[in-house]
Design a protein around this motif. Structure first.
Motif: not given
Length: 144
Positions: A20-23, A77, A79, A121-122
């Protein structure tokens, strides 16, 4: 046979939805002449920070194949960290990397590069080849 397919699809979907990590922050390992520096100082700092602050496990991705001498990038990550913990983590990571670069042999040891303001970002990672999940020097799975 149906049970096998069902089990396989559950495992695959769990893996996909678990990320779920985006950054991420990028740590680059470059070579001077004799290979890249060790990841031990960075991984040690991450482990210590995690224990001290009782945070969730960091998702760490590795991009390899960037050069002839084993150059690679780590993507960590951030986030799951609050704003204050993230700032503290980034300051400490910068300090660990600076310390490692200061202790290196200038003529032969590689260098670790880190820019704490650069966020990956992802979506950026989806465009990268040779990306794997990296944890404690173990390759676990390929990321798609």
């Amino acid at each position: 046979m149906k049970n096998l397919i069902l089990t396989f699809s559950i495992i695959c979907s769990t893996f996909v939805f678990a990320q779920k990590n985006q950054n991420y922050v990028e740590v680059s390992y470059a070579s001077i002449c004799c290979g890249t520096p060790s990841t031990n100082p960075v991984m040690g700092y991450i482990s210590d920070f995690q224990k001290k602050n009782k945070t969730k496990t960091f998702e760490i991705l590795r991009q390899s194949g960037l050069g002839r001498e084993g150059e690679f990038n780590l993507y960590i990550s951030t986030d799951h960290l609050s704003k204050t913990k993230k700032n503290s983590f980034l300051k400490g990571l910068q300090s660990a990397i600076s310390s490692q670069n200061t202790r290196r042999n200038q003529n032969s040891d590689g260098i670790v590069n880190f820019e704490k303001s650069k966020i990956v970002t992802r979506a950026d990672l989806a465009k990268i080849e040779n990306l794997i999940i990296y944890k404690n020097n173990l390759k676990l799975n390929k990321v798609k």
